[in-house]
Design a protein around this motif. Structure first.
Motif, PDB file in Angstrom:
ATOM      1  N   UNK A 179       0.942  -1.079  -0.171  1.00  0.00           N
ATOM      2  CA  UNK A 179      -0.095  -0.125   0.099  1.00  0.00           C
ATOM      3  C   UNK A 179       0.834   1.320   0.026  1.00  0.00           C
ATOM      4  N   UNK A 180       1.903   1.171   0.878  1.00  0.00           N
ATOM      5  CA  UNK A 180       2.736   2.204   0.792  1.00  0.00           C
ATOM      6  C   UNK A 180       3.318   2.620  -0.590  1.00  0.00           C
ATOM      7  N   UNK A 181       3.667   1.603  -1.369  1.00  0.00           N
ATOM      8  CA  UNK A 181       4.191   1.824  -2.674  1.00  0.00           C
ATOM      9  C   UNK A 181       3.300   2.567  -3.551  1.00  0.00           C
ATOM     10  N   UNK A 182       1.909   1.869  -3.685  1.00  0.00           N
ATOM     11  CA  UNK A 182       0.931   2.514  -4.688  1.00  0.00           C
ATOM     12  C   UNK A 182       0.566   3.821  -4.120  1.00  0.00           C
ATOM     13  N   UNK A 183       0.371   4.319  -2.779  1.00  0.00           N
ATOM     14  CA  UNK A 183       0.116   5.535  -2.490  1.00  0.00           C
ATOM     15  C   UNK A 183       1.300   6.714  -3.044  1.00  0.00           C
ATOM     16  N   UNK A 184       2.786   6.253  -3.171  1.00  0.00           N
ATOM     17  CA  UNK A 184       3.729   7.069  -3.354  1.00  0.00           C
ATOM     18  C   UNK A 184       3.497   7.199  -4.982  1.00  0.00           C
ATOM     19  N   UNK A 185       3.084   5.936  -5.627  1.00  0.00           N
ATOM     20  CA  UNK A 185       3.021   6.270  -6.822  1.00  0.00           C
ATOM     21  C   UNK A 185       1.983   6.733  -7.345  1.00  0.00           C
ATOM     22  N   UNK A 186       0.910   6.931  -6.595  1.00  0.00           N
ATOM     23  CA  UNK A 186      -0.378   7.906  -6.850  1.00  0.00           C
ATOM     24  C   UNK A 186      -0.115   9.336  -6.601  1.00  0.00           C
ATOM     25  N   UNK A 187       0.709   9.500  -5.790  1.00  0.00           N
ATOM     26  CA  UNK A 187       1.339  10.925  -5.514  1.00  0.00           C
ATOM     27  C   UNK A 187       2.174  11.661  -6.802  1.00  0.00           C
TER      28      UNK A 187
END
Length: 843
Positions: free
Chosen positions: A297-305
């Motif tokens: 989840x932390x990964x795709x939150x940062x990619x979303x950013x």
């Protein structure tokens, strides 16, 4: 029959009503399943139950089902006409009454009574209906019941809502109702009741209140997470985020997992070059395989950013990000993760079955991303919620426009993207027409198979459907291994009792007998209607597949519908033998049979086109008061049924469990929990079972066990769509077959996560992605069916020192499935290691 002993008494009330179980028992007598009794029996049974309910409320301790059984047995033995069928009559009455006793201590009962939820504080500054209120949730619920004009059976639901909202929140929601634009149902366009509008606005208010909370700092990206995020962003030509450009200490540029502390910090250009090399010239979609607990989840939150920033900078508008999660429980969890990220100018919403994604909500999200507003919207949805929007609510417009409106599609637990799963349908709709749309899939378990060649084919199919490249996070890397839980695996093997073997065999024979009875009835009905009399022969040809017989009976008038339902009950009962044995199956069938007989009383004589077969005839055959077979109870009770009374009594054991009188799997669980955790002050654990029926049975018997009184036990099952599939004659609601609403699931999860000595008994609804950091043990009450299921359930044990226990019955399907799933996990691990080795060899 005495007037007060009517099978239709209390028919307008729900099955949880105290008089309903008495009416169900009366129906067994009215339909001839049991002999008639005297008018005093219902009073005796009711008083016995009330006595135990009062005792449970005042004294606490284990649920007193055994005492209730003994009282029922004494009352039955005092009825001259029931003495010949004493064990069977006791089974029916004790099963129906004990269900009320167990319900009174269930998780759902605690939620709906508002127990432990009180409002503190003084008056409300806004005035209104609740000005100056300082009261328990029940008082507010009663007031809401009056204000909204809802029926009394909605009181418990309103208690729960009131407990969640607080008085100030209730006032705010009532104010919102006055201006609501959500006054019509999505499915049929009908106007919502005032309570329905209140429910919808309460959900909106709760989400808005959650968003208003101060965001918490997200953990910094670990080296392997930097690698994944940097690789994906570089392959898509996006700017690296500030988090990637900062060192792990926040003071400078840093590399990923391959960076060395001795080397000078790389420049942004060097970082980008490195990440581009990792991407291997790929610029399309990505599937990231990363272990459970590694922070996907932390990964795709940062990619979303990064995607949101790029869309705002290059296109002058906000982004629309669609995050699909396979389970209701994950919607709020992932929405909270986005809410904590502090993404600028970002609005986060979650949708599922209780809160459907409507065309209006979608259009608002699209409008928010316009050049004038530049707001990024993150929609966290279950796949069914979004699929319904595409294919039902607004098919033409959205099917044409949606692929160009979504800037990033994230598939959490992307291994579901196959066959007819909603993930696969959505990907077909969104990805094929819009190859430029970015897609990111994440999972710990992409596929599973016992054969390595077949596994490779499944992986190829998955990557082809996603149009994606695979990246594997190598769990052997030190920075990955440092964060992963490594639960100690333990297998506990138990023997299957002869009585359970006999019951399973008897259930299979009953299924065939019922199919033959239905075939005869359908054949007779065909002759009566002047049609071909070949129905029975045709059905007999397909007896290898009993479902064909059920299908022939389904969808017709009452008798046919009930006969069809009996076949499905027998299938569920056979499955329940594995997790509950005789003690779970006999009461389950007794309750269901009584409810069907009551429905038969309410329907009356069969209508035109129906079969002459009555469900009461089938019940008598199954339970042993008619037909050629001995019946299930007799089959469990020895050659001549001499142990019938003891078999029935064992179904309601409570207090200190004894090994010789306890289902072996339950005994193994009692031993494990009492020995490992009996002296612990605080812990959390999850027990996975296969079916909803098993969840409620196991939770009940755990509450009945004297050895497990130190536990707080919660049940959790998924949402139920069965109500949409029932025929013309719906079966009386029963918690053992009903699902839980989204709100109930979320609230039970919240209660479970709070400190305490807590165990969650759950179906696969809690297997994937659920993050409970304090969970230190997982018990599989039966073997995982697939490697994916094994890996996902094991991954719920999140503490570094944790345990994963499988309770397996020897010489059964348990052992075969356990070996099969373990081989699939080993093969997928081998595939992942080979892929990781290839990644390291690439420049």
């Amino acid at each position: 029959m005495h007037a007060s002993w009517s099978p239709l008494a209390g028919s307008a009330s729900k099955s949880s009503n105290s008089s309903s179980w008495i009416a169900n028992y009366a129906a067994l007598e009215a339909t001839g399943v049991l002999p008639a009794s005297s008018p005093r029996l219902p009073a005796d049974l009711s008083e016995a139950l009330q006595r135990e309910l009062r005792g449970a409320a005042s004294e606490g301790g284990p649920l007193r089902t055994l005492r209730f059984h003994d009282a029922v047995r004494a009352s039955v033995d005092g009825e001259p006409l029931l003495r010949t069928v004493g064990p069977l009559a006791t089974l029916f009455a004790a099963s129906l009454g004990s269900e009320q006793l167990c319900r009174s201590s269930s998780s759902r009962a605690a939620l709906r009574s508002g127990s432990g939820a009180t409002y503190a504080g003084g008056g409300l500054s806004g005035g209104g209906q609740f000005a100056g209120l300082s009261a328990a949730a029940g008082a507010v619920g009663c007031s809401l019941l009056r204000i909204l004009g809802e029926k009394p059976d909605k009181r418990a639901w309103l208690y729960t809502l009131a407990a969640e909202l607080t008085p100030a929140g209730v006032v705010a929601v009532l104010d919102r109702c006055q201006m609501s634009d959500n006054t019509r149902r999505l499915d049929n366009g009908e106007a919502r009741t005032p309570g329905g509008v209140f429910s919808q606005e309460a959900k909106r208010f709760t989400r808005a209140r959650g968003r208003a909370a101060q965001p918490v700092d997200l953990p910094r990206l670990r080296p392997y997470q930097r690698d994944v995020v940097g690789m994906v962003l570089s392959s898509w030509g996006l700017r690296l985020t500030d988090e990637l450009l900062r060192g792990e200490d926040g003071g400078g540029v840093a590399g990923g997992a391959a960076a060395t502390t001795a080397a000078a910090a790389p420049t942004p250009a060097q970082l980008r070059a490195r990440y581009q090399a990792m991407a291997r010239d790929w610029s399309g979609n990505w599937l990231v395989m990363s272990p459970t607990g590694s922070g996907k989840t932390r990964m795709f939150v940062e990619i979303t950013r990064a995607v949101a920033d790029d869309v705002q900078q290059t296109r002058g508008r906000g982004a629309l990000v669609l995050v699909l999660v396979p389970r209701v429980l994950l919607t709020q969890q992932q929405a909270d993760a986005f809410g904590s990220a502090g993404l600028p100018d970002t609005h986060v919403q979650c949708f599922s079955s209780d809160n459907q994604l409507t065309p209006a909500a979608w259009e608002k999200a699209v409008e928010a991303r316009s050049a004038g507003r530049r707001t990024t919207t993150v929609l966290v949805c279950t796949p069914d919620s979004y699929k319904n929007l595409l294919l039902v609510a607004h098919p033409r417009g959205l099917l044409r426009e949606a692929p160009t409106q979504v800037d990033l599609l994230v598939l959490d637990e992307a291994h579901h993207c196959h066959d007819d799963h909603a993930y696969a349908r959505i990907v077909d709709v969104l990805v094929a027409p819009a190859p430029a749309m970015r897609l990111l899939g994440v999972t710990a378990s992409p596929a599973g198979d016992e054969d390595m060649d077949e596994l490779a084919n499944k992986m190829s199919d998955l990557l082809g459907s996603l149009r994606a490249e695979l990246h594997v996070v190598d769990e052997r890397l030190p920075d990955v291994a440092a964060v992963l839980a490594t639960p100690t695996a333990k297998a506990v093997r138990v023997q299957r009792r002869p009585v359970d073997w006999r019951l399973a065999d008897a259930l299979r024979l009953c299924s065939v007998d019922v199919a033959l009875d239905i075939g005869d009835a359908l054949s007779s009905a065909a002759v009566a209607d002047g049609r071909a009399a070949d129905a029975r022969a045709a059905l007999l040809e397909s007896l290898g597949d009993i479902a064909a017989v059920a299908e022939a009976a389904a969808g017709g008038p009452a008798n046919r519908a009930q006969a069809n339902y009996i076949t499905s009950l027998l299938g569920k009962a056979e499955e329940l033998v594995e997790d509950a044995g005789v003690e779970g199956v006999l009461p389950f069938l007794a309750r269901k049979a009584a409810a069907l007989c009551r429905q038969q009383c309410s329907v009356g004589n069969s209508s035109g086109g129906d079969v002459a077969l009555r469900v009461s005839d089938l019940v008598k055959n199954i339970m042993g008061r008619g037909g050629s077979g001995p019946g299930l109870l007799t089959a469990c009770a020895g050659p001549s049924g001499e142990w019938a009374a003891e078999v029935v009594r064992d179904c309601f054991q409570s207090g200190v469990a004894q090994e010789g009188r306890t289902f072996p799997k339950l005994w193994a669980l009692i031993q494990y929990l009492s020995e490992e955790y009996g002296s612990r002050e605080c812990f959390h654990g999850i027990v996975f079972v296969k079916t909803r029926q098993a969840v409620f049975h196991l939770a009940d018997v755990m509450r009945r066990s004297g050895q497990l009184q130190f536990l707080q036990v919660y049940e959790l099952v998924g949402h139920n769509d069965a109500s949409k599939k029932r025929g013309a004659l719906p079966v009386e609601p029963d918690r053992h077959g009903r699902g839980m609403s989204d709100a109930e699931q979320q609230e039970i999860l919240r209660l479970f996560k709070a400190p305490g000595r807590k165990v969650l008994v759950a179906t696969s609804a809690a297997e994937e992605g659920l993050d409970v950091p304090s969970c230190e043990f997982v018990v599989r009450y039966n073997a995982a069916i697939t490697g994916i299921q094994l890996l996902q359930s094991r991954g719920r044990a999140r503490m570094r020192v944790s345990q994963f226990v499988c309770i397996l019955q020897e010489h059964t399907l348990d052992e075969r499935m356990d070996s099969r799933s373990a081989l699939q996990v080993a093969n997928m691990a081998s595939y992942a290691l080979n892929r990781a080795a290839q990644q390291q060899q690439m420049p």
